[in-house]
Write a protein that holds these residues in place. Structure first.
Motif, short mmCIF file in Angstrom:
data_model
loop_
_atom_site.label_atom_id
_atom_site.label_comp_id
_atom_site.label_asym_id
_atom_site.label_seq_id
_atom_site.Cartn_x
_atom_site.Cartn_y
_atom_site.Cartn_z
N ASP A 115 7.03 61.82 114.48
CA ASP A 115 6.23 62.92 113.89
C ASP A 115 6.71 63.73 112.81
O ASP A 115 6.26 64.57 112.07
CB ASP A 115 5.96 64.01 115.17
N THR B 131 6.72 67.32 135.27
CA THR B 131 7.30 66.76 134.20
C THR B 131 6.20 66.04 133.61
O THR B 131 5.11 65.88 134.06
CB THR B 131 8.56 65.73 134.48
N VAL B 132 6.58 65.86 132.30
CA VAL B 132 5.46 64.92 131.51
C VAL B 132 5.99 63.63 131.07
O VAL B 132 7.20 63.80 130.46
CB VAL B 132 5.01 65.72 130.35
N LEU C 293 21.97 62.05 132.33
CA LEU C 293 20.57 62.22 132.92
C LEU C 293 19.99 63.50 132.15
O LEU C 293 20.81 64.12 131.50
CB LEU C 293 20.76 62.41 134.44
N MET C 294 18.81 63.82 132.68
CA MET C 294 18.21 65.15 132.06
C MET C 294 19.08 66.45 132.48
O MET C 294 19.03 67.46 131.96
CB MET C 294 16.79 65.34 132.37
N ILE D 235 6.23 68.44 125.44
CA ILE D 235 7.57 68.64 126.06
C ILE D 235 8.90 68.65 124.88
O ILE D 235 8.63 67.88 123.99
CB ILE D 235 7.69 67.63 127.18
N THR D 236 9.57 69.38 125.20
CA THR D 236 10.88 69.59 124.15
C THR D 236 11.82 68.28 124.73
O THR D 236 11.70 67.71 125.70
CB THR D 236 11.64 70.73 124.46
N PRO D 237 12.76 67.97 123.64
CA PRO D 237 13.77 67.10 123.92
C PRO D 237 14.69 67.46 125.25
O PRO D 237 15.07 66.34 126.04
CB PRO D 237 14.64 67.08 122.93
N ASP E 150 3.46 65.37 120.46
CA ASP E 150 4.75 65.74 120.22
C ASP E 150 5.05 67.19 120.57
O ASP E 150 6.10 67.67 120.70
CB ASP E 150 5.20 65.63 118.67
N ARG F 253 18.05 65.55 118.68
CA ARG F 253 17.59 65.58 119.82
C ARG F 253 18.41 65.46 121.00
O ARG F 253 18.26 65.82 122.10
CB ARG F 253 16.42 64.62 120.02
N GLY G 138 10.58 60.37 136.96
CA GLY G 138 10.12 61.45 135.84
C GLY G 138 10.79 62.91 135.71
O GLY G 138 10.65 63.40 137.10
N GLY G 139 11.35 63.22 135.06
CA GLY G 139 12.09 64.57 135.12
C GLY G 139 13.47 64.52 135.18
O GLY G 139 14.40 65.24 134.88
N THR G 140 13.85 63.17 135.63
CA THR G 140 15.46 63.01 135.47
C THR G 140 16.13 62.28 134.38
O THR G 140 17.33 62.37 134.19
CB THR G 140 16.02 62.21 136.89
N VAL G 141 15.07 61.44 133.70
CA VAL G 141 15.64 60.68 132.68
C VAL G 141 15.20 61.25 131.59
O VAL G 141 14.04 61.72 131.32
CB VAL G 141 15.27 59.13 132.87
N ILE G 142 15.85 61.00 130.25
CA ILE G 142 15.21 61.41 129.12
C ILE G 142 14.60 60.15 128.42
O ILE G 142 15.21 59.27 128.25
CB ILE G 142 16.48 61.79 127.87
N ILE H 53 8.22 59.43 119.88
CA ILE H 53 7.03 60.15 119.37
C ILE H 53 7.50 61.65 118.69
O ILE H 53 7.13 61.61 117.58
CB ILE H 53 6.01 60.85 120.69
N GLY H 54 8.86 61.93 119.10
CA GLY H 54 9.52 63.08 118.50
C GLY H 54 9.82 62.57 116.88
O GLY H 54 9.39 63.37 116.04
N ASP I 206 11.46 60.66 122.76
CA ASP I 206 12.09 60.55 121.80
C ASP I 206 11.60 59.78 120.58
O ASP I 206 11.40 60.56 119.32
CB ASP I 206 13.44 59.86 122.05
#
Lengths: 518, 518
Positions: A288, B353-354, B336-337, B291-293, B288, A408, A273-277, A284-285, A282
């Motif tokens: 919405d 992270t979320v 990656l992010m 967290i942002t993209p 949504d 995005r 968590g935090g390293t991958v998108i 959910i985005g 995406d």
């Protein structure tokens, strides 16, 4: 004679008929009463109605046996049950002396490329007198998924009678209506009464998942089984309230899968968590961006395609006896999307809407799981109304979601597919089929039926109308609160039994249609 | 002697030891070679290592038997399997002559108010020499959910060896590490070697769902079972790459349920779509806003609480041998992010992270269902780092979601609950426990271990550190690509077997820690 008086007399006559039967008195004393209240068919109707009443428990038992078969067409693991359901339907019609066929409609391709046999379609024929009209009753015996843990109060596959309501998956959608039609024909036979029209049956097992294979089968039999069919009758819908109803329109449906795929497999949300998108973020985005909280569809072009509400429609909706509070209470909400009747009915029947059904591939069980799902697929659908075109909607939705997704700048992959694209359907309420429906409702219920539309979709109606050029009526017997596709689906004994009588009366009325108007 | 030379000699010694064993030659020829490469413990280590190698197949079989038990602690239907798993663990330790107890930790309350027994906690003790240190190895034998249809290439509960990787749910998390510890003790016993330290075990069965009941049990036994424990060892994590690693920090986790409830039951989306305000649309709308993209958390106050990245940390991360391309390939993503190593490691270990895990109550099966789900519950979690406080985060998230939801003016009801609130944990890498780890890694692998943090959460570490005031080390043996919590979880034979040797060496190193530094 007022409607109330009429109704009272019908009740009186039926009640006497019950009482007399119970006391084993001579039924010949009845005609003098019944002649007061109806046409030349009065006697015949009362005797048939009495027969139906006295066989109520038997009809409930048959329904129990049918509901016990988990004929869920969406679950391939249940396919053997579905095949069995078709066999049992065919056998029931065979035992009544019908000319029955189990029509092979080929195979279904699964997402993985595997092939699986489609359930056969049952056709049956009772009578072939060319001097009579021929009706074809369409129905289905497959059901939506149901699990006790979804929130059912009773086992969904064990028909349970609670205060006269028969709870079970498929009870109202569509097993009881199919049985009611079968019992209507059986009653004529049992009383040695000639069927007023030839009756054909077309019973399928894939309705709940888009009637896979049925269109092709109908086209293939256009000049054989369907050649002498004058009218199509569909009883796969519900009343609007306490009154009987005739349905003259249905919405279509475009059902979409929006799949976002990222990592090659699910990941631990702590470790990654935090390293991958994350595909779920995406998805959910983009979901919405489909519809606003106030119900406005945001996909460009959708709202523009809808036919404007005419003054006649407004007037029709305004006159419909529809209890908003009752509707709210039944659903169990404090507020609906619209607070006045016309807006509400219009958005139920003749405006599109977006529903997000769920997400496949994410964690959906009770409890907690700290997972980053690798591939998630949203299921959503957009109801179709005149003058929307599913082919155009498909492109509008796909283009829009891809454009939103592109903003995005995600490395994940989006795939949008339309898996069902069913057009809406509208009938002429002045057609003799509808006049016959009004008369039949009057005979059985002593009142005019509501003329309503249906928010749901019955794709086959379009095939019969456009391709086969047959006239169609939708003649529902399900109650307004039957909970189709929900937990605790039911049909009341009242609707099941009185509905059977409605079908009996309707066959008589159809026989009166002049051959010239066909 | 260089690291490479050292490593080569260790390999040579081990290889000879294998060869000699196979050829049944006298093992006494070995000491002269082994003395070249190590300390006073060299001989003992080599003999133990050889014992481990020669019992590899047996260890794999035991792991196979353990993996076959579907000890999924999140699924109450699997609770009998989980109870059996605890029994089998206890029995294995009993057969080795340990003082074993199965500690009753009470019951778990299910959401419906029902009570269900928690799996007992296994404690065991080997040795009680007050002149020695006492370590307590913590592990767990419950697992995450797994189903073949989630996308496993093999049956998740049938350990399958593919090219030296042992695939199965719980293989790496945490059954093989627990067995490696047990086998380490067993090897000393089998060779009649005295354990260099007293070894205790604390094995639980609820780790994957928040270690329900464990805190209370530990506190209750503070002055009994734990009174003589000097050090806690946890091997419930993984290496970062190909090199061995010592873990000095973990993120915490706040796990939330956001439930939106509308109609009293699921509705047919055709019949009701457009008239009701759908809970799923509301839920998607609020999710949504988390967290942002680009990974920026939008909940006010969360980012502000995070301790700034120090120069020392930056330097440490910069020096870590971490292959970004390898990491990308392993996950199977093109981007990656973050595109630089320090940012990526920092967001893996020391930034929150979320993750949105999924939605319960919506349609999640394959195929189509035209349903408006009545009640939908999103599961998401926020990883915790210094100086976040779960109690504050709980309020921040709840307040924020309610404020966002209020703007929708929906009649549906939102309920936000935090079901797990675990703090992050950090250790001092200069502590003798870590020095011992470095030495043990050098003995077994001939190299210095990486000093790493762990993005995941091991809540019990905080209890041991804060409440029990014990020193802790996290000593992983799992591979960086073991796929914990994912499909196709595995542990390699290499990590399983060399990991067992690491534990053997580590016990020796801990014995060297001076009593004064305790």
């Amino acid at each position: 004679m007022s409607r109330q008086q009429h109704r009272s007399l019908v009740c009186l006559a039926e009640e006497m008929s019950h009482t007399l039967a119970v006391e084993k008195m001579n039924l010949l004393v009845l005609p003098s009463i019944l002649l007061v209240i109806s046409t030349a068919h009065a006697f015949q109707y009362a005797e048939l109605a009495q027969y139906i009443d006295s066989h109520q428990e038997e009809y409930v038992e048959v329904l129990r046996n049918w509901v016990a078969i988990e004929s869920d067409s969406s679950n391939i693991l249940k396919r053997p049950d579905l095949h069995r359901m078709m066999e049992i339907t065919a056998q029931k019609l065979r035992l009544m002396g019908g000319t029955v066929e189990l029509v092979d409609i080929g195979v279904q391709e699964l997402p993985g490329g595997q092939m699986i046999a489609l359930p056969k379609v049952v056709t049956a024929q009772f009578g072939n007198d060319s001097n009579k009209h021929t009706v074809c009753v369409y129905g289905h015996v497959d059901v939506q998924p149901a699990k006790l843990e979804d929130g059912w109060a009773t086992d969904p596959y064990n028909l349970t009678d609670i205060n006269g309501n028969l709870y079970g998956r498929g009870a109202s959608d569509n097993k009881a209506p199919v049985l009611a039609w079968i019992h209507a024909v059986e009653a004529y036979q049992a009383l040695n009464m000639e069927l007023p029209v030839n009756v054909k049956f077309l019973i399928e097992g894939m309705e709940e998942t888009g009637s896979n294979g049925l269109d092709a089968m109908i086209l293939a039999q256009r000049d054989t089984f369907f050649s002498d069919v004058d009218y199509i009758i569909i009883s796969d819908c519900s009343w609007l309230g306490q009154r009987p109803a005739l349905t003259y329109g249905t919405r279509g449906n475009c059902y979409f899968f929006a799949e976002v795929e990222g990592p090659k497999q699910d990941l631990h949300s702590g470790v990654y968590g935090g390293t991958v998108i994350e595909p779920m973020t995406d998805l959910i985005g983009i979901l919405d961006t489909l519809i606003t909280p106030s119900g406005k569809i945001l996909i460009p072009g959708i709202r523009e395609a809808v036919a404007p509400l005419s003054d006649e429609e407004w007037k029709l909706y305004q006159d419909i006896d529809f209890d908003m509070d009752n509707y709210k209470n039944k659903i169990g909400v404090s507020q609906l999307m619209y607070s006045n009747k016309v807006d509400l009915l219009a958005h139920m029947w003749r405006y599109p809407t977006v529903s997000i059904h769920g997400i496949e591939g994410a964690f959906s069980d009770p409890g907690t799981k700290t997972v980053i799902p690798a591939k998630v697929t949203a299921k959503f659908s957009i109801r179709q109304v005149p003058n929307m075109d599913p082919a155009v909607v498909k492109k509008q939705v796909s283009d829009y979601l891809h454009s939103v997704f592109a903003k995005r700048k995600s490395p994940n992959k989006l795939k949008v597919t339309m898996v069902i694209g069913a057009k809406p359907w509208l009938a002429d309420t002045q057609h003799p089929l509808y006049e016959a429906g009004k008369a039949a409702a009057k005979t059985v219920f002593g009142m005019d039926p509501d003329l309503i539309r249906e928010g749901g979709t019955i794709p086959i109606a379009r095939t019969f109308q456009d391709v086969m050029e047959k006239s169609i009526i939708m003649l529902p017997i399900g109650g307004f609160d039957d909970g189709l596709h929900s937990q605790n689906e039911k049909i009341s004994r009242y609707n099941y039994i009185e509905g059977t009588k409605l079908f009996i009366a309707y066959l008589n009325e159809v026989a009166q249609i002049k051959k010239t108007v066909m």
